[in-house]
Design a protein around this motif. Structure first.
Motif, PDB file in Angstrom:
ATOM      1  N   ARG A 168       2.796  -8.979   0.670  1.00 55.04           N
ATOM      2  CA  ARG A 168       3.483  -9.299  -0.526  1.00 55.04           C
ATOM      3  C   ARG A 168       2.954  -7.893  -1.550  1.00 55.04           C
ATOM      4  NH1 ARG A 168       0.618 -15.203  -1.421  1.00 55.04           N
ATOM      5  NH2 ARG A 168       2.919 -16.634  -0.298  1.00 55.04           N
ATOM      6  N   MET A 169       1.920  -7.360  -1.720  1.00 53.33           N
ATOM      7  CA  MET A 169       1.956  -6.186  -2.692  1.00 53.33           C
ATOM      8  C   MET A 169       3.053  -5.116  -2.136  1.00 53.33           C
ATOM      9  SD  MET A 169      -1.448  -5.014  -3.103  1.00 53.33           S
ATOM     10  CE  MET A 169      -2.692  -5.182  -1.454  1.00 53.33           C
ATOM     11  N   LEU A 170       3.142  -4.837  -1.000  1.00 56.92           N
ATOM     12  CA  LEU A 170       3.987  -4.184  -0.844  1.00 56.92           C
ATOM     13  C   LEU A 170       5.692  -4.478  -0.613  1.00 56.92           C
ATOM     14  CD1 LEU A 170       2.745  -2.938   3.444  1.00 56.92           C
ATOM     15  CD2 LEU A 170       2.628  -1.466   0.816  1.00 56.92           C
ATOM     16  N   ALA A 171       5.904  -5.993  -1.166  1.00 58.86           N
ATOM     17  CA  ALA A 171       7.233  -6.375  -0.929  1.00 58.86           C
ATOM     18  C   ALA A 171       7.257  -6.615  -2.257  1.00 58.86           C
ATOM     19  CB  ALA A 171       7.319  -7.443   0.342  1.00 58.86           C
ATOM     20  N   THR A 172       6.179  -6.133  -3.275  1.00 57.01           N
ATOM     21  CA  THR A 172       6.143  -6.345  -4.440  1.00 57.01           C
ATOM     22  C   THR A 172       6.591  -6.929  -5.448  1.00 57.01           C
ATOM     23  OG1 THR A 172       9.382  -5.928  -5.217  1.00 57.01           O
ATOM     24  CG2 THR A 172       7.639  -3.777  -5.131  1.00 57.01           C
ATOM     25  N   MET A 173       6.081  -8.440  -4.208  1.00 55.38           N
ATOM     26  CA  MET A 173       5.381  -9.744  -5.384  1.00 55.38           C
ATOM     27  C   MET A 173       4.155 -10.030  -5.928  1.00 55.38           C
ATOM     28  SD  MET A 173       6.186 -12.064  -2.145  1.00 55.38           S
ATOM     29  CE  MET A 173       7.019 -11.442  -0.679  1.00 55.38           C
ATOM     30  N   LEU A 174       3.626  -9.378  -5.316  1.00 53.96           N
ATOM     31  CA  LEU A 174       1.906  -8.609  -5.853  1.00 53.96           C
ATOM     32  C   LEU A 174       1.600  -7.337  -6.127  1.00 53.96           C
ATOM     33  CD1 LEU A 174      -0.698 -11.023  -3.690  1.00 53.96           C
ATOM     34  CD2 LEU A 174       0.613 -11.678  -5.654  1.00 53.96           C
ATOM     35  N   THR A 175       1.399  -7.009  -7.819  1.00 52.92           N
ATOM     36  CA  THR A 175       0.647  -6.203  -8.454  1.00 52.92           C
ATOM     37  C   THR A 175      -0.637  -5.701  -7.237  1.00 52.92           C
ATOM     38  OG1 THR A 175       2.213  -6.505 -10.364  1.00 52.92           O
ATOM     39  CG2 THR A 175       0.564  -4.725 -10.624  1.00 52.92           C
ATOM     40  N   PRO A 176      -0.675  -4.186  -6.915  1.00 54.53           N
ATOM     41  CA  PRO A 176      -2.078  -4.104  -6.592  1.00 54.53           C
ATOM     42  C   PRO A 176      -3.148  -3.835  -8.098  1.00 54.53           C
ATOM     43  CG  PRO A 176      -0.152  -2.540  -6.249  1.00 54.53           C
ATOM     44  CD  PRO A 176       0.174  -3.459  -6.901  1.00 54.53           C
ATOM     45  N   THR A 177      -4.291  -4.187  -7.843  1.00 56.99           N
ATOM     46  CA  THR A 177      -5.228  -3.950  -8.439  1.00 56.99           C
ATOM     47  C   THR A 177      -5.689  -2.744  -8.805  1.00 56.99           C
ATOM     48  OG1 THR A 177      -6.286  -6.211  -7.553  1.00 56.99           O
ATOM     49  CG2 THR A 177      -7.732  -5.025  -9.279  1.00 56.99           C
ATOM     50  N   SER A 178      -5.423  -2.006  -7.989  1.00 50.40           N
ATOM     51  CA  SER A 178      -5.147  -0.223  -8.045  1.00 50.40           C
ATOM     52  C   SER A 178      -5.144   0.386  -6.631  1.00 50.40           C
ATOM     53  CB  SER A 178      -7.397   0.179  -7.991  1.00 50.40           C
ATOM     54  OG  SER A 178      -7.491  -0.126  -6.611  1.00 50.40           O
ATOM     55  N   GLY A 179      -5.109   1.462  -6.869  1.00 46.53           N
ATOM     56  CA  GLY A 179      -4.228   1.675  -5.728  1.00 46.53           C
ATOM     57  C   GLY A 179      -2.219   1.731  -5.418  1.00 46.53           C
ATOM     58  N   THR A 180      -2.051   2.549  -4.575  1.00 43.15           N
ATOM     59  CA  THR A 180      -0.524   2.014  -4.900  1.00 43.15           C
ATOM     60  C   THR A 180       0.124   2.416  -3.442  1.00 43.15           C
ATOM     61  OG1 THR A 180       1.684   2.384  -5.304  1.00 43.15           O
ATOM     62  CG2 THR A 180       0.325   4.630  -5.041  1.00 43.15           C
ATOM     63  N   ALA A 181       2.122   2.098  -3.092  1.00 46.46           N
ATOM     64  CA  ALA A 181       2.082   2.600  -1.903  1.00 46.46           C
ATOM     65  C   ALA A 181       3.779   3.406  -2.001  1.00 46.46           C
ATOM     66  CB  ALA A 181       2.248   1.474  -1.146  1.00 46.46           C
ATOM     67  N   LEU A 182       3.533   3.867  -0.869  1.00 49.83           N
ATOM     68  CA  LEU A 182       5.119   4.880  -1.301  1.00 49.83           C
ATOM     69  C   LEU A 182       6.225   3.238  -0.406  1.00 49.83           C
ATOM     70  CD1 LEU A 182       4.553   8.671  -1.687  1.00 49.83           C
ATOM     71  CD2 LEU A 182       5.237   6.361  -3.387  1.00 49.83           C
ATOM     72  N   MET A 183       7.165   3.318  -0.130  1.00 50.74           N
ATOM     73  CA  MET A 183       8.585   2.553   0.542  1.00 50.74           C
ATOM     74  C   MET A 183       9.756   3.410   0.333  1.00 50.74           C
ATOM     75  SD  MET A 183       6.773  -0.068   1.077  1.00 50.74           S
ATOM     76  CE  MET A 183       7.173  -1.697   1.887  1.00 50.74           C
ATOM     77  N   ALA A 184       9.575   3.931   1.589  1.00 49.72           N
ATOM     78  CA  ALA A 184      10.452   5.466   1.905  1.00 49.72           C
ATOM     79  C   ALA A 184      10.693   6.105   0.059  1.00 49.72           C
ATOM     80  CB  ALA A 184      12.323   4.617   1.779  1.00 49.72           C
ATOM     81  N   GLY A 185       9.503   6.753  -0.087  1.00 49.82           N
ATOM     82  CA  GLY A 185       9.474   7.448  -0.863  1.00 49.82           C
ATOM     83  C   GLY A 185       9.560   6.583  -2.398  1.00 49.82           C
TER      84      GLY A 185
END
Lengths: 403, 241
Positions: free
Chosen positions: B45-62
């Motif tokens: 859900r975080m990777l799909a941007t439905m939930l906002t991470p409390t900390s950290g992040t991810a890059l989806m195709a950059g």
């Protein structure tokens, strides 16, 4: 927030709901069919009741006082005066006779009434009636009026016989003149129409609102929707507009239903009593009242959207939103009997009451522009507050992903 | 490519995802394994941007999911559950079009892609039928098309075969292979070892919100000295509880 996305969501939601026969039936078709039936039925039975009180007043003597003289007196002096009075056979059990609809009233005359009448002494007529039955209790006043007219006629006869001018019997002549600005038949409309409009616009969007967020959560369609390029606000606004459309549509279909009843039988609007008319059809007041109604619908669409977002499932959404119906009903019923001239300024500042007050005024032939403008200003604030609440809930992960 | 960078998600006081970092290479299929409640769905859900991470992040195709979630969404397609994301009263074509429009795909492109997807998933017979009137298998295929109408680089699948019968599972597996052949990056969660074994290039195991292992199956088997998939799973997860 992009208009293109809002429009896409709105179009889709509208198509989706219009294809749902259940929602369409409850929101649009049911009021269109039920309102005429209800009005014609209520109006018809009320008219019937009014007729029962003034027409076909069956009067019976008790068997004890049933003499040919007494019968002749009733026939001659009452039935002839008022053709609606019908003298029927004497009865031994007055209560049973009234229950069995043999008579509406049972009377008993003094045994020596003829002698008393001849010597200008008052005679006594006991009128037995059943207060628990409208047809019987209502008939008393009709009989009373006829007896009054009889008294007057006899008094005139006697005074004339004494060589006096009968005018001495009426030292004061009253001349009542109706100066009401609204028709005497507006009462029923003034009580029900504003209440109906306010209630329907507040709850008309409920079936749509339940489906649009709580329903989507349950069907798991919300997650893919939230991962499209349409932002949450665009999705929210598209849904908000749809709920609004259904709020207003339910009001329109109800009004159309009422209009249908009016076309079929105009007296159904006044319950068959009195004339309609004298509405304050001041175009500005009417437009302002419609704006207040629109704003009320928008306020409640926001509340419904917030509640639907809070709900975990469709069923939970239905529970919360049906509670909202009660919240709306309390102020609506509480002010049902308030007349147009009793509307207070504070009522224009309270949602639901503001719409009720505006329409009561219009139907009562009174216009208070301060109240109408105060209602619009406060309603705009409510619209923003409830929309802000819905959007806050929609943006809260805690509520959106409750399961 | 998907890059998770110290991804953390807290719900009130509960730590659902605890500092997870790993990479899924372009064109790779990575299986996200874990028991129920391990944090798989929250991660997806975080990777799909439905939930906002409390900390950290991810890059989806950059594209950074925290800095530019809207742009990140256009790179991602999701299928959460097997046949989810369909509106019963809309036709299959309307369902697909709705998601296409919301992803800003021009109408003519949507029409063209729908045609292509209908050929791939053999949906031409029921494209104009309402989704609610279709069989489970047909709905599932419609969901696949819905998920990829905007031609995303990355597909996130959350337990796509849960509760399905054998032929439906096979359809999902074929779908995943179709995606791989098209060069898409796939991250899918599962709690079935055999499924993961069949489809994935690599697997990542999460337990109680933490990443406990990542690698190819052979690597993991070798590291833990077992050839049995279920035993390997118990060793990776069971031993840590």
């Amino acid at each position: 927030m992009k208009f293109k996305h809002i429009w896409t969501v709105f179009k889709k939601e509208l198509t989706d709901i219009i294809r749902d026969r259940k929602t369409l039936m409850t929101s649009i078709l049911a009021p269109l069919i039920l309102m005429p039936i209800l009005l014609l039925f209520v109006g018809g039975s009320s008219e019937q009741m009014a007729r029962e009180m003034t027409e076909n007043i069956t009067v019976a003597l008790t068997t004890e006082s049933n003499t040919p003289e007494a019968r002749a007196f009733l026939e001659e002096k009452l039935a002839k005066q008022n053709p609606d009075i019908i003298i029927v056979d004497a009865v031994s059990d007055p209560w049973q006779a009234i229950q069995d609809k043999k008579a509406k009233l049972v009377v008993e005359l003094d045994k020596d009434f003829e002698a008393k009448l001849a010597s200008a002494q008052p005679i006594k007529m006991r009128v037995l009636y059943d207060r628990s039955l409208t047809r019987s209790s209502g008939a008393v006043s009709t009989l009373q009026e006829t007896v009054n007219a009889l008294n007057q006629a006899i008094a005139v006869e006697r005074v004339t016989a004494l060589g006096l001018d009968p005018q001495i019997l009426t030292p004061v002549i009253t001349e009542p003149e109706n100066i009401a600005r609204s028709g005497d038949g507006n009462l029923f409309m003034m009580m029900t129409l504003p209440m109906l409009i306010a209630m329907l616009v507040s709850i008309g969007g409920i079936p749509a609102a339940t489906d649009l967020v709580a329903g989507e959560k349950e069907r798991m369609t919300l997650e893919p929707l939230l991962t499209t390029r349409a932002g949450k606000m665009s999705i929210l606004m598209g849904k908000y507009l749809t709920i609004n459309v259904f709020s207003f549509a339910s009001v329109l279909s109800t009004l159309a239903g009422m209009l249908l009843a009016f076309i079929i039988k105009p007296s159904s609007f006044s319950l068959g009593q009195g004339q309609l008319g004298g509405f304050a059809l001041d175009p500005l007041a009417l437009v302002l009242s419609l704006i207040i109604t629109l704003l009320l619908g928008m306020t409640f669409s926001g509340v419904q959207l917030a509640l639907s977002t809070y709900a975990r499932s469709f069923k939970e959404g239905q529970t919360y939103l049906s509670l909202l119906t009660f919240v709306v009903m309390i102020p609506a019923y509480a002010t049902m009997a308030v007349m147009s001239n009793e509307v207070q300024l504070y009522m224009f500042l309270i949602p639901i009451l503001n719409t009720i007050s505006a329409f009561k005024m219009i139907l009562g032939g009174v216009v208070n522009y301060t109240g109408l403008f105060a209602a619009i200003a406060s309603s705009v604030v409510y619209v923003f507050l409830t929309l802000a609440l819905a959007s806050w809930m929609f943006n809260k992960e805690k509520y959106m992903f409750r399961s | 490519m998907i890059e998770l960078k110290q991804l953390v998600k807290k719900f009130d006081k509960a730590l659902a995802v605890d500092n997870i970092s790993f990479t899924v290479n372009k064109g790779e299929i990575l299986g996200l394994l874990g028991e129920n409640g391990a944090g798989k769905t929250t991660t997806l859900r975080m990777l799909a941007t439905m939930l906002t991470p409390t900390s950290g992040t991810a890059l989806m195709a950059g594209v950074d999911i925290v800095k530019d979630p809207i742009k990140a969404r256009s790179r991602v397609g999701i299928l959460f559950g097997g046949e989810s994301g369909l509106y019963d009263r809309l036709t299959v074509a309307e369902n697909i079009r709705y998601f296409g429009e919301l992803n800003d795909i021009p109408l003519d492109v949507i029409k063209e892609r729908t045609k292509k997807l209908a050929d791939i998933f053999d949906m031409n017979d029921y494209l104009d039928k309402r989704a609610g009137k279709l069989s489970k298998g047909m709905r599932q295929k419609a969901s696949f098309a819905r998920a990829i109408i905007h031609d995303p680089d990355i597909l996130l699948l959350d337990e796509p075969t849960s509760g399905m019968d054998v032929s439906a599972i096979r359809d999902v597996q074929d779908f995943i292979m179709t995606l791989k052949n098209q060069g898409k990056t796939v991250l899918f969660s599962s709690h079935t070892m055999s499924e993961v074994e069949k489809l994935c290039d690599r697997i990542a195991v999460i337990h109680k919100g933490k990443l406990v292992a990542i690698g190819t199956l052979d690597q993991l088997k070798q590291e833990h000295g077992t050839d049995n998939m279920d035993e390997l799973f118990v060793k990776l997860v069971g031993g840590k509880s």
